[in-house]
Scaffold this active site. Structure first.
Site, PDB file in Angstrom:
ATOM      1  N   HIS A  70       2.513   4.673  -2.832  1.00  0.00           N
ATOM      2  CA  HIS A  70       2.134   6.138  -2.299  1.00  0.00           C
ATOM      3  C   HIS A  70       3.356   6.548  -3.390  1.00  0.00           C
ATOM      4  O   HIS A  70       3.719   8.105  -3.718  1.00  0.00           O
ATOM      5  CB  HIS A  70       1.733   6.695  -1.259  1.00  0.00           C
ATOM      6  CG  HIS A  70       0.687   6.406  -0.705  1.00  0.00           C
ATOM      7  ND1 HIS A  70      -0.345   7.253  -1.012  1.00  0.00           N
ATOM      8  CD2 HIS A  70      -0.082   5.382   0.664  1.00  0.00           C
ATOM      9  CE1 HIS A  70      -1.304   7.504  -0.506  1.00  0.00           C
ATOM     10  NE2 HIS A  70      -0.775   6.096   0.625  1.00  0.00           N
TER      11      HIS A  70
ATOM     12  N   HIS B 297       1.215  -1.202  -0.214  1.00  0.00           N
ATOM     13  CA  HIS B 297      -0.320   0.016  -0.389  1.00  0.00           C
ATOM     14  C   HIS B 297       0.947   0.877  -0.402  1.00  0.00           C
ATOM     15  O   HIS B 297       1.214   1.793  -0.794  1.00  0.00           O
ATOM     16  CB  HIS B 297      -1.416   0.181   1.007  1.00  0.00           C
ATOM     17  CG  HIS B 297      -1.359   1.122   1.645  1.00  0.00           C
ATOM     18  ND1 HIS B 297      -3.229   1.460   0.571  1.00  0.00           N
ATOM     19  CD2 HIS B 297      -1.622   2.584   1.844  1.00  0.00           C
ATOM     20  CE1 HIS B 297      -3.676   2.718   1.425  1.00  0.00           C
ATOM     21  NE2 HIS B 297      -2.490   3.117   2.180  1.00  0.00           N
ATOM     22  N   GLU B 298       2.475   1.413   0.622  1.00  0.00           N
ATOM     23  CA  GLU B 298       2.844   2.870   1.358  1.00  0.00           C
ATOM     24  C   GLU B 298       3.448   2.482  -0.359  1.00  0.00           C
ATOM     25  O   GLU B 298       3.781   3.967  -0.553  1.00  0.00           O
ATOM     26  CB  GLU B 298       3.327   2.957   2.515  1.00  0.00           C
ATOM     27  CG  GLU B 298       2.634   2.399   3.415  1.00  0.00           C
ATOM     28  CD  GLU B 298       1.933   3.826   3.761  1.00  0.00           C
ATOM     29  OE1 GLU B 298       1.891   4.724   3.088  1.00  0.00           O
ATOM     30  OE2 GLU B 298       0.272   3.802   4.424  1.00  0.00           O
TER      31      GLU B 298
ATOM     32  N   HIS C  36       3.013   7.558  -6.864  1.00  0.00           N
ATOM     33  CA  HIS C  36       2.831   8.296  -6.972  1.00  0.00           C
ATOM     34  C   HIS C  36       3.386   9.213  -6.953  1.00  0.00           C
ATOM     35  O   HIS C  36       3.413  10.406  -8.384  1.00  0.00           O
ATOM     36  CB  HIS C  36       1.500   8.420  -6.339  1.00  0.00           C
ATOM     37  CG  HIS C  36       0.032   9.738  -6.796  1.00  0.00           C
ATOM     38  ND1 HIS C  36      -1.161   9.502  -6.034  1.00  0.00           N
ATOM     39  CD2 HIS C  36       0.585  10.015  -8.109  1.00  0.00           C
ATOM     40  CE1 HIS C  36      -1.587  10.164  -6.771  1.00  0.00           C
ATOM     41  NE2 HIS C  36      -1.173  10.570  -7.578  1.00  0.00           N
TER      42      HIS C  36
END
Length: 681
Positions: free
Chosen positions: A467, A463-464, A470
């Site tokens: 980021h 999940h992290e 991104h």
């Protein structure tokens, strides 16, 4: 005089801060100097004799404060994962000064007049899409900062902003201190029966670090503690569970309840001063959700859908527990139920998830397959702590595009949870490439022992890293539109998409090898882990909804409502606000507390998620539709990855995020895929 290592241009690749040269004494002087520099830059904009235009006003404002942005990114980038006493004091000193600095610029009537003059002619200026969005955002930011108010209103706004900066900084400090103070002490290892060996070792080390014999079970940020799901001793479970829920409301020096009333009150005052009904309306106006009603509608839809599943889950757990069920037993029996349903020992999957192998052959491998990225560890470069690892990132042409830092292990000075932040933002205008960091809180094993990830830790890592992607794949002109600088209810979307690859057959088969034998994970084990992970438990949905509803419950209060409640500091009043919100929404559950109770709800009282904790499930609607799109277009496919990067990851906030998502999937996202994935439809 020696140069200040915070304000000096870094000599390291990609502008990585020279952490070895930086001392805590550098932060306040560098930030003070940078504030003065930005004020001079803004004064220069105001001194321009020519009529305001995009270049001499909006672009000049965008490029102002670069030194300040750099310095604050370094300071706050190290503060969260390494909150030493000295840094906490620096943060407390800087918070009101920074708030006053930014508020003074954002509400400057002369500067606003120039920005407004350009904004009023925006449709005549032939601006590119990113320029138009930058102009519109700067105008809205200034209106929301009070620039359009009269002198008295602007002064009220500055006072409120400065005080909120003080209070939220203090809230974050108290949460960290209270988490350390709330760790539960056990003098006999027998009480820890059921915990993985790594967790027992971490508890032993934490006790030794505190000068105690025995074991200290550390607090994780959410209400539900992973240890409670594993401890076989019901008394031990109860002790940890009750310690978790009591955090911040024990009446000690770390009690946060005295801060909440003032924070909520000031937010309500600010909203009403600007013409909004409440703080929630003020926040949601800047999100992709059309209004607060739409947010409440989504939460109500999911709450209605989860009701039958929650009742069935509770009944099954009650049967398994022999009829008796308590709040501190719920997740323990839920874990037993999942294992019984699986027919295999799901916990054994941790033996196939050694951190370094998952990182290289899972996380980085998936990024390579989808986006053509390659990661090379740079042992010659240092992070802000010895545990931090630094990787250079290369694209599919072999060109370096930035740095990725990984800070994976828990420590007493690290705030709870997991997150991503940037030390350098990508910007074509400024000629900068991204430097990003992922911060997790994995218990550190004894020296020489491997770091084995639970399924939850595995999903958090992926999940992290979503980021991080991104930020790393950002390709925008303006730094303020870079990477994760998107609305709160969109920012979680790319990270949730990246979770999809954690257990994808093409990825898990690449990394899941037994830590001792090197044998691949058995197919039956993988199938069951995937089955239990793909569909959320009713418990997970209810506890999330509870937190999102409590957030809105606080921030839908008006100043009149708050006067009627007379919050003061009494814990029972705070419980009343939570209970009223949950009962009104239909998700009050006797055995499932909200994921965060108010006194330790860092996201909304110290972080940036006030009135926006709903963002996770709003983003998940987009994510669920996108996963179906990926599956329909080849899954772990380079062309699909290229399109996702081109339309979503690279654009940041330079385009309308929802329009970009519609372009990606060929239509608007519906809630049905989300309900299917959560097993609610």
């Amino acid at each position: 005089m020696p140069q200040n290592a915070v304000s000096s241009e870094s000599p390291l690749p990609y502008g990585l801060p020279d952490f070895a040269a930086i001392s805590d004494a550098d932060f306040a002087p560098a930030i003070t100097e940078a504030m003065a520099a930005q004020r001079a830059e803004v004064d220069a904009i105001l001194a321009v004799a020519a009529d305001a235009d995009f270049a001499n006003t909006v672009l000049a404002l965008e490029n102002s404060g670069r030194a300040l942005a750099n310095a604050t990114r370094v300071f706050y980038g190290v503060l969260g994962p390494d909150s030493t006493a000295e840094r906490i004091e620096i943060a407390a000193e800087l918070a009101p000064r920074l708030a006053e600095h930014h508020a003074t610029i954002a509400s400057d009537p002369a500067l606003f007049a120039r920005v407004a003059a350009v904004w009023q002619r925006r449709d005549e200026l032939d601006l590119d899409t990113d320029e138009y969005r930058l102009l519109d955002q700067r105008y809205r930011d200034m209106v929301r900062a009070g620039a359009a108010l009269d002198d008295d209103g602007r002064e009220q706004m500055r006072t409120i902003t400065a005080r909120l900066a003080d209070l939220t900084t203090e809230f974050g400090r108290l949460i960290l201190d209270e988490a350390n103070a709330s760790a539960v002490h056990f003098d006999d290892e027998a009480h820890l029966d059921g915990l993985p060996a790594g967790a027992v070792a971490a508890a032993r080390t934490k006790a030794a670090d505190a000068g105690l014999d025995g074991f200290l079970v550390a607090m994780e940020l959410p209400s539900s503690q992973s240890s409670v799901a594993e401890l076989t001793d019901p008394i031990a479970r109860r002790r940890v569970f009750e310690a978790s829920l009591a955090r911040g409301s024990r009446g000690n020096e770390f009690d946060t309840t005295r801060l909440i009333a003032e924070i909520v009150g000031l937010r309500a005052q600010r909203a009403e001063l600007l013409g909004y009904r409440d703080h929630a309306a003020y926040v949601v106006e800047e999100e992709t959700a059309p209004d607060v009603g739409a947010v409440e509608g989504l939460l109500a839809d999911v709450a209605a859908a989860v009701g039958p599943a929650a009742a069935a889950e509770e009944a099954a757990l009650r049967d398994l527990a022999g009829g008796d069920l308590t709040a501190w037993d719920y997740t323990y029996w839920l874990a037993r139920y999942q294992k019984a349903q699986a027919g295999v020992d799901i916990d054994a999957f941790a033996d196939y998830c050694e951190l370094d192998r998952v990182l290289r052959d899972g996380v980085f491998y998936a990024a390579g397959q989808l986006y053509g990225l390659r990661f090379e560890e740079r042992t010659d470069l240092a992070g802000y702590h010895p545990d931090v690892r630094v990787f250079e990132v290369f694209d599919d042409t072999g060109a370096g595009i930035g740095l990725y830092l990984g800070d994976y292990y828990a420590r007493p000075t690290k705030r709870g949870g997991a997150w991503m932040t940037s030390f350098v933002e990508q910007s074509r205008e400024q000629g900068t490439a991204p430097v990003v960091v992922n911060v997790l809180n994995i218990p550190k094993p004894d020296e020489g022992r491997p770091t084995l990830l639970s399924v939850d830790q595995l999903m958090t890592l992926f999940h992290e890293f979503g980021h991080a992607l991104h930020g790393l794949l950002s390709d925008v002109r303006f730094a303020s539109q870079s990477g994760t600088s998107v609305p709160r209810d969109f920012v979680e979307f790319p990270s949730q998409v990246n979770e999809h690859w954690a257990l994808h057959p093409d990825v898990v088969g690449h990394y899941a090898r037994h830590v001792e034998t090197g044998e691949p994970a058995p197919a039956e084990l993988l199938e069951q882990v995937r089955a239990t992970s793909v569909t959320e438990t009713a418990h997970a949905t209810v506890e999330y909804l509870g937190a999102a509803i409590v957030d809105l419950g606080w921030h839908r209060l008006t100043t009149a409502d708050l006067a009627d409640l007379d919050l003061g500091g009494a814990p029972e009043v705070f419980s009343y606000v939570e209970t009223r919100s949950l009962n009104g929404s239909g998700v009050a559950a006797a055995y499932i507390p909200p994921r965060y109770r108010s006194p330790y709800f860092n996201h909304i009282f110290a972080g940036g998620y006030s009135s926006a904790y709903y963002a996770y499930i709003w983003s998940e609607v987009l994510d669920a539709a996108t996963r179906e799109w990926f599956d329909a277009h080849g899954g772990l496919d380079r062309e699909s990855g290229r399109r996702f990067a081109e339309l979503i990851l690279s654009k940041g906030d330079s385009v309308d995020p929802i329009a970009a998502h519609r372009d990606l999937i060929g239509g608007s996202a519906e809630v049905a895929p989300l309900l299917r994935r959560r097993g609610l439809a």
